[in-house]
Design an enzyme around this catalytic site. Structure first.
Site, PDB file in Angstrom:
ATOM      1  N   MET A  30      70.951  -0.502 -92.945  1.00 35.32           N
ATOM      2  CA  MET A  30      71.146   1.601 -93.046  1.00 35.32           C
ATOM      3  C   MET A  30      69.576   1.684 -94.626  1.00 35.32           C
ATOM      4  SD  MET A  30      74.716   3.505 -92.173  1.00 35.32           S
ATOM      5  CE  MET A  30      75.740   3.044 -93.446  1.00 35.32           C
ATOM      6  N   TYR A  32      67.739   1.314 -98.021  1.00 40.14           N
ATOM      7  CA  TYR A  32      67.979   1.344 -98.880  1.00 40.14           C
ATOM      8  C   TYR A  32      68.359  -0.310-100.053  1.00 40.14           C
ATOM      9  CZ  TYR A  32      68.497   3.848-104.082  1.00 40.14           C
ATOM     10  OH  TYR A  32      67.544   4.075-105.454  1.00 40.14           O
ATOM     11  N   HIS A  37      70.239  -7.835 -98.921  1.00 38.81           N
ATOM     12  CA  HIS A  37      69.925  -7.611 -97.616  1.00 38.81           C
ATOM     13  C   HIS A  37      68.218  -8.504 -97.810  1.00 38.81           C
ATOM     14  CE1 HIS A  37      71.444  -3.490 -98.231  1.00 38.81           C
ATOM     15  NE2 HIS A  37      70.715  -3.456 -96.780  1.00 38.81           N
ATOM     16  N   GLN A  61      78.244   5.967 -87.169  1.00 40.29           N
ATOM     17  CA  GLN A  61      79.336   5.080 -88.064  1.00 40.29           C
ATOM     18  C   GLN A  61      80.010   5.928 -88.897  1.00 40.29           C
ATOM     19  OE1 GLN A  61      76.670   2.303 -88.334  1.00 40.29           O
ATOM     20  NE2 GLN A  61      77.274   1.382 -90.401  1.00 40.29           N
ATOM     21  N   GLY A 147      75.186  -9.704 -93.574  1.00 33.21           N
ATOM     22  CA  GLY A 147      76.575 -10.291 -94.337  1.00 33.21           C
ATOM     23  C   GLY A 147      77.769 -10.474 -94.403  1.00 33.21           C
ATOM     24  N   GLN A 148      77.881 -11.241 -94.994  1.00 32.66           N
ATOM     25  CA  GLN A 148      79.492 -11.728 -95.012  1.00 32.66           C
ATOM     26  C   GLN A 148      80.162 -11.111 -96.056  1.00 32.66           C
ATOM     27  OE1 GLN A 148      81.062 -14.248 -93.624  1.00 32.66           O
ATOM     28  NE2 GLN A 148      82.988 -13.239 -94.434  1.00 32.66           N
ATOM     29  N   GLN A 153      83.045  -6.370 -90.589  1.00 30.03           N
ATOM     30  CA  GLN A 153      81.588  -5.900 -89.507  1.00 30.03           C
ATOM     31  C   GLN A 153      81.546  -7.624 -88.408  1.00 30.03           C
ATOM     32  OE1 GLN A 153      78.467  -3.204 -90.078  1.00 30.03           O
ATOM     33  NE2 GLN A 153      77.307  -4.951 -90.587  1.00 30.03           N
ATOM     34  N   SER A 186      74.505  -1.648-101.193  1.00 27.80           N
ATOM     35  CA  SER A 186      73.141   0.006-102.018  1.00 27.80           C
ATOM     36  C   SER A 186      74.288   1.288-102.490  1.00 27.80           C
ATOM     37  CB  SER A 186      72.964   1.267-100.268  1.00 27.80           C
ATOM     38  OG  SER A 186      72.263  -0.840-100.108  1.00 27.80           O
TER      39      SER A 186
END
EC number: 6.3.2.1
Length: 279
Positions: A30, A32, A37, A61, A147-148, A153, A186
């Site tokens: 998403m 930023y 990331h 979401q 990412g963990q 997710q 972020s």
């Protein structure tokens, strides 16, 4: 590196890569972007011939009282960051490109989405599953990187890919932390100086929980209670949840038998932060 905003452009570029026999890695974000990331992008570059990054603040979401409008955005900075890491393509669509007028098809899930973040954010994972499905259909990657830190997710996406026979390998990557331990996010930019200091209670509590497990604690209830008490020592912290759940089903457990995800969501002021560890 190219930056494009339409589905057709992405498909045309990827089709040319495919003609050349290139493999494609994909990192949905998403925006930023930060070093968390960056670790995903670097892995995509390392493991594939071409790397695609999507930058899309997905309205589906976000709940009606959540931070959609204020979510941080900086495409110019993100583009430079992606290029420095070796990414080949950024897909940066407008909401209208992803959700045309009359859009009415969704990807939903039960069980895995009913605990943790899904309990306090009931529309969240419907939006995640729908947008990730669309992005997988658009990019058609060989591998996708998550990412963990967003452990639920990651589990949801892996389950969706398996359930729907999607032809993509989902790869989870470790949590990246600031030097003082705070998980990179972020949303950390929302924190005032006082709140930023207070936010360290999350990582301190995660490390405390890990130490308890390493020292032999097997009772999930005792572990969670100890972690809650530690969070409550910080006046600016308000617990959304701290739970120990089965790493595959996301259902609560009472005994720490592998794999168990110990996850938390905590408000520091008005900012909701998450962290976790697996044991």
């Amino acid at each position: 590196m190219q930056v494009v905003s339409t589905v057709k452009e992405v498909r045309d570029i990827v089709a040319e890569w495919r003609k050349e026999g290139k493999t494609v890695g994909f990192v949905p974000t998403m925006g930023y972007l930060h070093e968390g990331h960056g670790s995903l992008i670097s892995k995509a570059v390392e493991q594939n011939d071409k790397a695609v990054v999507s930058i899309f603040v997905n309205p589906m979401q976000f709940g009606p009282t959540e931070d959609l409008e204020s979510y941080p955005r900086d495409l110019e900075k993100d583009s430079k960051f992606c290029e420095s890491l070796g990414a080949d393509l950024i897909f940066h669509p407008e909401p209208e490109e992803m959700y045309h007028e009359g859009f009415s098809s969704f990807v939903d899930m039960t069980v895995l989405t009913e605990e943790l973040c899904g309990l306090s954010r009931p529309v969240h994972f419907r939006g995640v599953c729908t947008v990730v499905s669309k992005l997988f259909n658009i990019v058609q990657p060989d591998r996708a990187y998550f990412g963990q830190k967003d452990a639920q997710q990651l589990a949801v996406i892996k389950h969706m890919v398996d359930d729907l026979n999607m032809n993509v390998e989902v790869i989870g990557c470790p949590i990246i932390r600031e030097e003082d331990g705070l998980a990179k996010s972020s949303r950390n930019t929302y924190l005032s100086a006082e709140e930023r200091k207070a936010a360290l209670i999350l990582s301190k509590t995660i490390f405390m929980g890990q130490k308890m497990v390493e020292e032999g604690e097997t009772d999930a209830v005792k572990l969670v209670e100890a972690m809650k008490k530690n969070i409550e020592t910080e006046p600016l912290a308000k617990i959304d949840y701290i739970k120990a759940v089965d790493g595959m089903t996301m259902q609560q457990v009472t005994e720490l038998k592998s794999p168990v995800l110990v996850a938390m969501a905590v408000y520091i002021g008005k900012t909701r932060l998450i962290d976790n560890f697996v044991c």
